[in-house]
Design a protein around this motif. Structure first.
Motif: not given
Length: 329
Positions: A117-123, A132-136, A148-151
């Motif tokens: 669901t986000t532009n992050g990766s990993g557990p 987490l707050q830095k992710l979209d 875009a940019g939803e936290k």
């Protein structure tokens, strides 16, 4: 309260199974009596039916339409944007998934990883809330340009938004029974309106039992999909090994029997959230006789919605309030 016929059936089945296994009438009687005493001593009573109805149907009554993960088809799931879209589109309530960051901040997230669901990766368990707050949270959504940019929101932020919009909240607890019960207990203490406008749900019986221990006034529900241990939602086997598949199928049968004859009473639940394929008029009546309401998931087409709304007249959970979308298991 459990009907007399159910009591007799439950204890008779236990007696016969133990008798077959031990060939001892004495041990069968002792173990069956122990089950009865355990239930009598440790079960939680259901909350008053009037308050359960208030939570499940609101002040106006009727069928309640609940946005799954806030309405994950119409906006990025488990976000403030989803909650607002659900309200705008006519939802009565929202189902929200409770998880925790690495530093134990309660947040909204369905998966144990960030990739889907986000532009992050990993557990998720390895990410502090500040990271987490830095992710979209809209990065992988079909409407990502619009949102875009939803936290990723905290549980507190989501609850405050739902209260403001007068939405019923279905807290879907993914695990962490002790941490979840503690976090939710604090929320109910801070926002007493939640006692009449929210319900705590989980596939894990321990979560619901721990919640009732922490605060017996909270309305609760068990969530279930038959054959979930041995098969995926689309019916395909989970395990390639025939032996493991058959063993897990047997465990599915045991789990089913436990849900319908034991676990619901132990926890004192007010509702049973069940996958749509297993809901019928008889099924609804079965639970109604036990003071338990049925909520069906996930209802994603107009035909299905009309069926649950007009014929069965039971609450349902949907991914979209505005259009038909893909099946969700």
């Amino acid at each position: 309260m459990l009907q007399l016929g159910d009591d007799v059936t439950l204890y008779s089945v236990v007696f016969v199974l133990v008798l077959l296994g031990t060939r001892s009438p004495v041990w069968s009687a002792v173990l069956t009596a122990s089950l009865y005493i355990f239930l009598a001593m440790f079960r939680f009573p259901q909350v008053p039916a009037s308050r359960a109805r208030q939570v499940l149907h609101g002040s106006k009554g009727g069928v309640s339409v609940v946005a799954h993960r806030g309405g994950g088809h119409d906006a990025p799931e488990n976000t403030i944007a989803a909650i607002r879209e659900a309200s705008k589109n006519g939802a009565t309530g929202v189902e929200l998934d409770l998880e925790f960051s690495a530093d134990k901040i309660p947040i909204l997230m369905h998966d144990e990883t960030l990739d889907r669901t986000t532009n992050g990766s990993g557990p998720l368990s390895q990410m502090a809330f500040s990271e987490l707050q830095k992710l979209d949270a809209a990065a992988k959504h079909r409407l990502r340009d619009r949102f875009a940019g939803e936290k990723i929101p905290t549980l507190e932020e989501a609850v405050e938004e739902c209260i403001k919009l007068q939405l019923t909240i279905y807290f879907d607890v993914k695990g962490h029974p002790d941490e979840a019960a503690a976090a939710l207990k604090e929320l109910y203490k801070k926002h007493p309106v939640l006692y009449n406008s929210s319900i705590v749900c989980s596939f894990e019986t321990k979560v619901i039992y721990r919640m009732r221990q922490s605060d017996p006034d909270v309305v609760t529900a068990l969530t279930h999909r038959p054959w979930s241990l041995s098969r995926f939602g689309d019916g395909l086997p989970r395990f390639p090994s025939p032996w493991k598949h058959h063993w897990m199928t047997l465990m599915d049968i045991v789990l089913d029997l436990a849900h319908y004859h034991f676990l619901w009473k132990l926890c004192g639940i007010s509702a049973f959230l069940i996958q749509k394929n297993f809901v019928s008029q008889d099924y609804v009546e079965y639970w109604a006789h036990r003071g338990v309401e049925v909520v069906a998931w996930t209802i994603n087409t107009k035909v299905e919605k009309d069926f649950y709304q007009e014929l069965l007249k039971v609450n349902y959970i949907t991914d979209s309030l505005v259009e038909d979308c893909d099946p969700h298991y």
